[in-house]
Design an enzyme around this catalytic site. Sequence first.
Site, mmCIF file in Angstrom:
data_model
loop_
_atom_site.group_PDB
_atom_site.id
_atom_site.type_symbol
_atom_site.label_atom_id
_atom_site.label_comp_id
_atom_site.label_asym_id
_atom_site.label_seq_id
_atom_site.Cartn_x
_atom_site.Cartn_y
_atom_site.Cartn_z
ATOM 1 N N LEU A 104 9.086 -7.474 -8.730
ATOM 2 C CA LEU A 104 8.196 -7.192 -9.864
ATOM 3 C C LEU A 104 8.911 -6.215 -10.789
ATOM 4 O O LEU A 104 9.401 -5.177 -10.339
ATOM 5 C CB LEU A 104 6.886 -6.571 -9.361
ATOM 6 C CG LEU A 104 5.966 -5.979 -10.439
ATOM 7 C CD1 LEU A 104 5.407 -7.081 -11.343
ATOM 8 C CD2 LEU A 104 4.797 -5.212 -9.804
ATOM 9 N N GLU A 105 8.988 -6.580 -12.084
ATOM 10 C CA GLU A 105 9.512 -5.631 -13.071
ATOM 11 C C GLU A 105 8.317 -4.929 -13.704
ATOM 12 O O GLU A 105 7.401 -5.601 -14.204
ATOM 13 C CB GLU A 105 10.288 -6.368 -14.164
ATOM 14 C CG GLU A 105 11.582 -6.983 -13.706
ATOM 15 C CD GLU A 105 12.345 -7.663 -14.857
ATOM 16 O OE1 GLU A 105 13.553 -7.508 -14.931
ATOM 17 O OE2 GLU A 105 11.712 -8.357 -15.689
ATOM 18 N N VAL A 106 8.323 -3.615 -13.685
ATOM 19 C CA VAL A 106 7.289 -2.844 -14.366
ATOM 20 C C VAL A 106 7.916 -2.254 -15.623
ATOM 21 O O VAL A 106 8.979 -1.619 -15.556
ATOM 22 C CB VAL A 106 6.730 -1.747 -13.437
ATOM 23 C CG1 VAL A 106 5.967 -0.696 -14.225
ATOM 24 C CG2 VAL A 106 5.808 -2.369 -12.387
#
Length: 718
Positions: free
Chosen positions: A470-472
């Site tokens: 997951l890229e935040v």
Amino acid sequence: MAATAPAITAPAVTWEVTDGIATVVLDLKGQPVNVISRAVKDEFIACFAALADDARVRAVAFFSGKADNFIAGADIEEFVTLTSAAEAERLSADGQEMLDRVARFLKPIAVGIHGACLGGGFEFALACHYRVATDHPKTQIGLPEVQLGILPAAGGCQRLPRLVGVRAALDMILAGKSERAAKAFRLGMVDELVPPAILAEITVGAARRMAGGWRPKRKRRGGIMGFLLDGNPLGRLLVYRAARKQVLEKTGGHYPAPLAALEAVEYGMRHGIAEGLKREAQLFGQLAVTDVSRKLVQIFFATNELKKDPGIANAPPPVRVHRLGIIGSGFMGSGIAGTAVAQAEVDVRMKDADLARVAQGILAARAILDDRLKRRRITKYEYARLIALLSGGDSYAGFGRAELTIEAVFEELGVKQQVLREAEAVLPSASVFASNTSTIPITRIAEAARAPERVIGMHFFSPVAKMPLLEVIPGARTSPQTVSTAVAFGRRIGKTVIVVQDSPGFWVNRILAPYGNEVGHLLAEGASIEDIDSMAVRFGFPVGPVTLLDEVGLDVAVNVAGVMQSAYGDRIVPAPGPGIGALVKEGRLGRKSGRGFYIYTGGKKRGVDESVYGLLGIHPNGGPRPAEILQRLVLGLVNEAARALGEGVVRSPRDGDIGAIFGFGFPPFRGGPLRYADDLGAERVVSDLERLAERYGVRFAPSEVLQEHARRGTKLYS
Ligand code: 3H9
């Protein structure tokens, strides 16, 4: 990495004797999990020597003192300090010797397993005489060693096949699998399965019965096939042959550990346990000091560090999410919804434009739970409870209590801003609004917000339930607590989270852009689709770039490419000809439409769709040399990764490499694109890029970052 204590201050192994039964407890004080280090091994030896001499003791019941961990294996940090194969072999031989004492201990030993019982921890349990495990989801039992580039080397390759049969043992060892307790019980890895509340009683009871002369009777498993394949040398030969073939297909020969484990099992079954142990130790020695193992261990520690990283310096505590809103119930929205329910048991409310779409979304989210039920990851009871957490509608009813809302609507700025405005009108004032965009700047989306500090990007990968990354992405005005909330939630639903700068393509799509774009150039120069893909697979990617485009969806790829071309025009130069857009116009969207570069039927890739060449106006005629194809694909990606790292798109090379490995399968044994650049050396990468730039144009011009490292002789990892 706190699990290793340089010196154990308090004893880790303690015991007391009641009515002839010694209850031994292992608890590494101050450490999150129990591991078997050299120091713990010494304590074990001292403990068993004392128990042997203690006339009161007739049998032993062994437990972990941790709330939800049994033993996580041998201490991985000790492997990092090994400098030679001989030293590593000795480490294994010492471990084997200790477990041999356990196996031959004259007083019977029963173990009570609750929590992770992995690697050397399970090998210890295998050496004991009776195994009881709790039926709790935290109880995972297995031999994950090959995932670290080594093999079970404290007798696991010898004792497991003798206990459960060669087929079941290989299935577990060669894939580095761990199983939930119920499956472990079915396979015969443990003798009894009990609820946690009675673990101690049942284990002590078994120890007492063994003290009275009772011995467990274990049946051969697997029926007639078990006899034909596991029970005689000829049958086993077939099993080994099939296993070798499968390993080679799966690893492409890049990972030596599974083949070595297969050899250790086969050798031991043929020559007896003593010889098998020797071979196992030798092979461990060779593997533990390989570059592949070092890289896999680095990834293990990097992932662990990320688990504790709040994503931002001096992060305020995250808001705990109990209710999640999902806007857009398509493939991504339903994937996020199903994953959130399955992993974090949050209440999920979905919204879409009409009820039919919402119903479809809920069904798709349920499919994730169906799959878990089918694989027996959850019970029927848990399934029913989780299903009830999913609901939806065509309005924002139910969003008023959501601490986090994630939108996964059409990838267009205006549409995203519109749903943001609508949602803000109903969301509680402290709630976080996240966009699952893959290309649109978060800061732009947040321009429509009343509270831009609560707007953030959460870029999931498809399919959400399976992809680990997951890229935040914080926007310019996102608050620190919004970041820590998004990071904590991502982690809660099982993702490895990296925090990434709000710039075009974020991290993963940014570094993939030159890789995907080069496909067009290679095709235009006459390379065939199969050749391009097979070169990348040979390098170690799980699939080649053309297959990856089909998987991502060609419409999505065209959209991303457009964004990347306008952001980085000089580097993402389109190839001559109509490009992938021509395929999209024909309705060929990749796997999801059954046709892209390849044809798909019944969910399987069937082969290249030759008519694609005509649509693209090209003819495969050999194209560039294979080595040149590979260099262009990989060095373009590495160059962009180094450049983006220099711009601060990721916070560290560690995050960048983990992003590439978990985001699109950059070969783990190469450690990620940045580690790979370091291994080649910046000077060599720069000179190769300069040569490519001379031949193919400015898109290959080496990044300033790499040039600087080449000049100074330094590395991206400091
Ligand atoms: C082996 O056994 C070889 C033998 O066959 C032969 C030898 C001769 N060592 O993951 P977490 C640390 S190879 C050292 O956040 P969770 C971890 O780094 C071993 N450290 O917890 C972290 O430290 P920190 C085969 C270890 O609850 C902390 O413990 N075993 C080890 O999410 C907490 O970990 C494996 O491959 C270790 N073995 O998950 C199992 N294990 O807090 C590896 C953990 O400083 N471990 N640490 O960052 C796991 O899969 C998970 O840690 C586990 C717990 C499922 C156990």
